[in-house]
Design a protein around this motif. Structure first.
Motif, PDB file in Angstrom:
ATOM      1  N   GLU A 127      -6.604   4.056  -8.756  1.00 55.76           N
ATOM      2  CA  GLU A 127      -5.745   3.655  -7.637  1.00 55.76           C
ATOM      3  C   GLU A 127      -4.277   4.041  -7.827  1.00 55.76           C
ATOM      4  O   GLU A 127      -3.666   4.612  -6.902  1.00 55.76           O
ATOM      5  CB  GLU A 127      -5.875   2.154  -7.392  1.00 55.76           C
ATOM      6  N   PRO A 128      -3.664   3.776  -8.973  1.00 55.19           N
ATOM      7  CA  PRO A 128      -2.237   4.098  -9.100  1.00 55.19           C
ATOM      8  C   PRO A 128      -1.918   5.585  -9.268  1.00 55.19           C
ATOM      9  O   PRO A 128      -0.778   6.003  -9.052  1.00 55.19           O
ATOM     10  CB  PRO A 128      -1.817   3.305 -10.335  1.00 55.19           C
ATOM     11  N   ASN A 129      -2.920   6.395  -9.640  1.00 53.35           N
ATOM     12  CA  ASN A 129      -2.626   7.781 -10.006  1.00 53.35           C
ATOM     13  C   ASN A 129      -3.216   8.845  -9.077  1.00 53.35           C
ATOM     14  O   ASN A 129      -2.603   9.896  -8.881  1.00 53.35           O
ATOM     15  CB  ASN A 129      -3.131   8.056 -11.436  1.00 53.35           C
ATOM     16  N   TYR A 130      -4.386   8.585  -8.519  1.00 54.95           N
ATOM     17  CA  TYR A 130      -5.115   9.642  -7.814  1.00 54.95           C
ATOM     18  C   TYR A 130      -5.158   9.417  -6.301  1.00 54.95           C
ATOM     19  O   TYR A 130      -5.298   8.288  -5.832  1.00 54.95           O
ATOM     20  CB  TYR A 130      -6.545   9.743  -8.349  1.00 54.95           C
ATOM     21  N   PHE A 131      -5.109  10.536  -5.574  1.00 56.00           N
ATOM     22  CA  PHE A 131      -5.244  10.494  -4.120  1.00 56.00           C
ATOM     23  C   PHE A 131      -6.712  10.397  -3.689  1.00 56.00           C
ATOM     24  O   PHE A 131      -7.031   9.699  -2.721  1.00 56.00           O
ATOM     25  CB  PHE A 131      -4.639  11.760  -3.488  1.00 56.00           C
TER      26      PHE A 131
ATOM     27  N   TYR B 181     -10.572  -0.056  -3.116  1.00 54.13           N
ATOM     28  CA  TYR B 181      -9.218   0.200  -3.620  1.00 54.13           C
ATOM     29  C   TYR B 181      -8.472   1.165  -2.694  1.00 54.13           C
ATOM     30  O   TYR B 181      -9.038   1.727  -1.764  1.00 54.13           O
ATOM     31  CB  TYR B 181      -9.294   0.760  -5.045  1.00 54.13           C
ATOM     32  N   ASN B 182      -7.212   1.354  -2.985  1.00 46.57           N
ATOM     33  CA  ASN B 182      -6.362   2.222  -2.153  1.00 46.57           C
ATOM     34  C   ASN B 182      -6.444   3.658  -2.647  1.00 46.57           C
ATOM     35  O   ASN B 182      -5.500   4.202  -3.231  1.00 46.57           O
ATOM     36  CB  ASN B 182      -4.923   1.702  -2.166  1.00 46.57           C
ATOM     37  N   VAL B 183      -7.615   4.234  -2.419  1.00 47.43           N
ATOM     38  CA  VAL B 183      -7.881   5.624  -2.744  1.00 47.43           C
ATOM     39  C   VAL B 183      -8.858   6.128  -1.698  1.00 47.43           C
ATOM     40  O   VAL B 183      -9.665   5.364  -1.172  1.00 47.43           O
ATOM     41  CB  VAL B 183      -8.458   5.765  -4.173  1.00 47.43           C
ATOM     42  N   VAL B 184      -8.789   7.410  -1.366  1.00 46.16           N
ATOM     43  CA  VAL B 184      -9.651   7.971  -0.327  1.00 46.16           C
ATOM     44  C   VAL B 184     -10.865   8.635  -0.980  1.00 46.16           C
ATOM     45  O   VAL B 184     -10.706   9.574  -1.770  1.00 46.16           O
ATOM     46  CB  VAL B 184      -8.895   8.985   0.543  1.00 46.16           C
TER      47      VAL B 184
ATOM     48  N   ASN C 232     -10.479  -2.103 -16.024  1.00 46.97           N
ATOM     49  CA  ASN C 232     -10.982  -1.798 -14.678  1.00 46.97           C
ATOM     50  C   ASN C 232     -10.460  -0.414 -14.322  1.00 46.97           C
ATOM     51  O   ASN C 232      -9.301  -0.253 -13.943  1.00 46.97           O
ATOM     52  CB  ASN C 232     -10.493  -2.846 -13.680  1.00 46.97           C
ATOM     53  N   CYS C 233     -11.318   0.567 -14.436  1.00 48.18           N
ATOM     54  CA  CYS C 233     -10.872   1.961 -14.291  1.00 48.18           C
ATOM     55  C   CYS C 233     -10.345   2.260 -12.888  1.00 48.18           C
ATOM     56  O   CYS C 233      -9.444   3.084 -12.735  1.00 48.18           O
ATOM     57  CB  CYS C 233     -12.013   2.909 -14.643  1.00 48.18           C
ATOM     58  N   PHE C 234     -10.896   1.600 -11.887  1.00 51.65           N
ATOM     59  CA  PHE C 234     -10.431   1.855 -10.525  1.00 51.65           C
ATOM     60  C   PHE C 234      -9.023   1.288 -10.303  1.00 51.65           C
ATOM     61  O   PHE C 234      -8.166   1.959  -9.726  1.00 51.65           O
ATOM     62  CB  PHE C 234     -11.408   1.285  -9.498  1.00 51.65           C
ATOM     63  N   SER C 235      -8.787   0.076 -10.753  1.00 53.50           N
ATOM     64  CA  SER C 235      -7.468  -0.529 -10.528  1.00 53.50           C
ATOM     65  C   SER C 235      -6.423  -0.024 -11.518  1.00 53.50           C
ATOM     66  O   SER C 235      -5.248   0.100 -11.173  1.00 53.50           O
ATOM     67  CB  SER C 235      -7.564  -2.056 -10.617  1.00 53.50           C
TER      68      SER C 235
ATOM     69  N   ILE D 105       0.833  -1.199   0.000  1.00 55.73           N
ATOM     70  CA  ILE D 105       0.000   0.000   0.000  1.00 55.73           C
ATOM     71  C   ILE D 105       0.870   1.252   0.000  1.00 55.73           C
ATOM     72  O   ILE D 105       0.571   2.236  -0.695  1.00 55.73           O
ATOM     73  CB  ILE D 105      -0.944  -0.004   1.216  1.00 55.73           C
ATOM     74  N   LEU D 106       1.954   1.219   0.754  1.00 57.12           N
ATOM     75  CA  LEU D 106       2.860   2.367   0.794  1.00 57.12           C
ATOM     76  C   LEU D 106       3.422   2.655  -0.589  1.00 57.12           C
ATOM     77  O   LEU D 106       3.548   3.817  -0.991  1.00 57.12           O
ATOM     78  CB  LEU D 106       3.997   2.104   1.786  1.00 57.12           C
ATOM     79  N   ASP D 107       3.749   1.608  -1.323  1.00 56.90           N
ATOM     80  CA  ASP D 107       4.287   1.791  -2.670  1.00 56.90           C
ATOM     81  C   ASP D 107       3.255   2.429  -3.591  1.00 56.90           C
ATOM     82  O   ASP D 107       3.592   3.285  -4.420  1.00 56.90           O
ATOM     83  CB  ASP D 107       4.724   0.436  -3.244  1.00 56.90           C
ATOM     84  N   ILE D 108       1.989   2.018  -3.438  1.00 60.39           N
ATOM     85  CA  ILE D 108       0.922   2.608  -4.263  1.00 60.39           C
ATOM     86  C   ILE D 108       0.752   4.087  -3.940  1.00 60.39           C
ATOM     87  O   ILE D 108       0.651   4.927  -4.841  1.00 60.39           O
ATOM     88  CB  ILE D 108      -0.404   1.849  -4.043  1.00 60.39           C
ATOM     89  N   VAL D 109       0.755   4.412  -2.655  1.00 54.18           N
ATOM     90  CA  VAL D 109       0.567   5.798  -2.237  1.00 54.18           C
ATOM     91  C   VAL D 109       1.703   6.673  -2.749  1.00 54.18           C
ATOM     92  O   VAL D 109       1.478   7.781  -3.255  1.00 54.18           O
ATOM     93  CB  VAL D 109       0.463   5.886  -0.704  1.00 54.18           C
TER      94      VAL D 109
END
Length: 432
Positions: free
Chosen positions: A285-289, A313-316, A278-281, A225-229
């Protein structure tokens, strides 16, 4: 002379044949009439032949339906008919096969075809509220039956036909948490036990109370997750196709865009995502906060996939709606736009979070304790359970009052002068 004799012979022959056919028809009609009276008034064997030929087929069909209904009752199985469709889906999105398998109470059977049993023999009939047709409703109703009103749309967008307001439905199956059978868009469950946690009016988030500080949360965040952020470089995105929602969300985003970058995908924006991906993944997820989880109307409990999709996903997510979000999503898992007095103030906070990665990462810590799952199975199981446990039939004397009255209060404060809602809108609502 011979010619004249020839034509006289033909005419005479034709007359004889005509008389023969006429006599034949008359005799046939007399026989048919006699058979009819013999069948109903005479003690003749021909009666059985007549009944079997002309009447028994229909009676056999009705008898077979009655026998099938009796067999279900003897087994203790509740029969459910889906009267219409849900946006064209005959299965109401419940799925095919034994949809009640693995339910705590699973003795239920669901049907799409109205003529499988006699209409009055079904234990419950489900009606999708948005596709009700007053000219195509059951002509006869048994008092023991449950008529279930199904709707996943907010009352701000979908009105209830007047004919069905008064004393027509016994049960409700909607997104509302106070429905007889709640059917929310998704649910939150405990990672370890798999038990249901939310949405609920009595939600318990105790599983995540063992972390209190941002530092502790970040220190325990998985490295993946840290790497994605750390790989994120863009601030805010939004996928939207309805550009004229009653919640004023488009006007809010237009103002927000003046203070922070917002990439809008879909019919209302300039960006696009391939249909096959898959627009979210792949994109979010990889680009937006942050992802804007903005609802199309402000109604109590109305929380759709707009929130639940990004939570997977890993997005807020940034929420904007009329629900009490603490009953739907874990603490510190989202930002609420209505906690800020203006889009400008929200933009400043989002910028701060994107620059303070430790604080931002704390918004993803809840994933260690909870996960998002589909809610349809739970709703289906609840439906079967209610049908078995509900002994006395209840009536919604005025369904429109229950579904609509005072259910979208914030919506009433929006007008030409106040096109979107903020914290100030809520304050005005509270003190007026």
């Amino acid at each position: 002379m011979r010619t004249t004799y020839f034509w006289r012979s033909i005419t005479k022959t034709m007359n004889k044949k005509s008389c023969f056919f006429i006599n034949l028809i008359v005799v046939s009609m007399l026989i048919s009439i006699c058979l009819y009276f013999f069948a109903f008034y005479g003690d003749f064997e021909i009666q059985n032949i007549f009944l079997k030929t002309f009447i028994v087929r229909e009676e056999d069909e009705l008898t077979n339906k009655f026998i099938k209904a009796e067999e279900y009752r003897e087994r203790g199985t509740k029969t459910i008919l889906l009267w219409n469709t849900m946006f064209g889906r005959k299965d109401f999105y419940f799925g095919e096969g034994d949809i009640f398998r693995n339910c705590p109470i699973n003795k239920c059977q669901i049907f799409h075809k109205r003529d499988y049993l006699n209409i009055g023999d079904y234990d419950a009939i489900l009606f999708h509220g948005n596709e009700l047709n007053e000219y195509e409703m059951p002509l006869k109703r048994e008092m023991k039956q449950f008529y279930v009103y199904v709707n996943l749309e907010s009352p701000a967008n979908r009105a209830i036909p007047y004919k069905y307001n008064e004393g027509y439905f016994n049960l409700t199956m909607t997104y509302r948490l106070d429905s007889d059978i709640p059917w929310t868009y998704n649910l939150i469950e405990d990672v370890k036990s798999g038990k249901f946690v939310a949405p609920s009016r009595d939600v318990d988030w105790s599983a995540s109370r063992n972390y209190t500080s941002v530092e502790k949360a970040v220190d325990e965040t998985p490295s993946a997750i840290l790497d994605i952020v750390r790989g994120k470089s863009k601030l805010v995105t939004w996928f939207v196709s309805n550009c004229y929602a009653k919640s004023g969300r488009m006007e809010y985003v237009q103002e927000l865009s003046k203070h922070i970058g917002v990439d809008v995908y879909g019919k209302c924006g300039t960006s696009s995502c391939d249909r096959g991906s898959n627009c979210f993944s792949d994109v979010i997820e990889p680009n937006y906060f942050f992802y804007l989880s903005f609802e199309n109307s402000f109604c109590d409990d109305y929380v759709t996939e707009k929130l639940m999709n990004p939570l997977r996903y890993n997005v807020v997510p940034v929420v904007y709606g009329g629900a009490n979000y603490s009953q739907f999503a874990p603490p510190n898992s989202y930002v609420n736009a209505l906690d800020f007095e203006s889009p400008k103030e929200l933009a400043a906070y989002l910028k701060y979070l994107s620059q303070d990665l430790r604080r931002y990462q704390s918004f993803l810590e809840w994933k260690k304790y909870y996960r998002v799952n589909d809610s349809t199975k739970r709703a289906v199981c609840t439906l079967c359970e209610v049908l078995h446990k509900q002994k006395e039939s209840k009536i919604y004397s005025a369904l429109s009052d229950w579904y609509t009255k005072d259910e979208c209060p914030i919506q009433t404060y929006l007008n030409e002068a106040n096109k979107y809602a903020t914290k100030i809108t809520l304050m005005n609502h509270k003190y007026n």
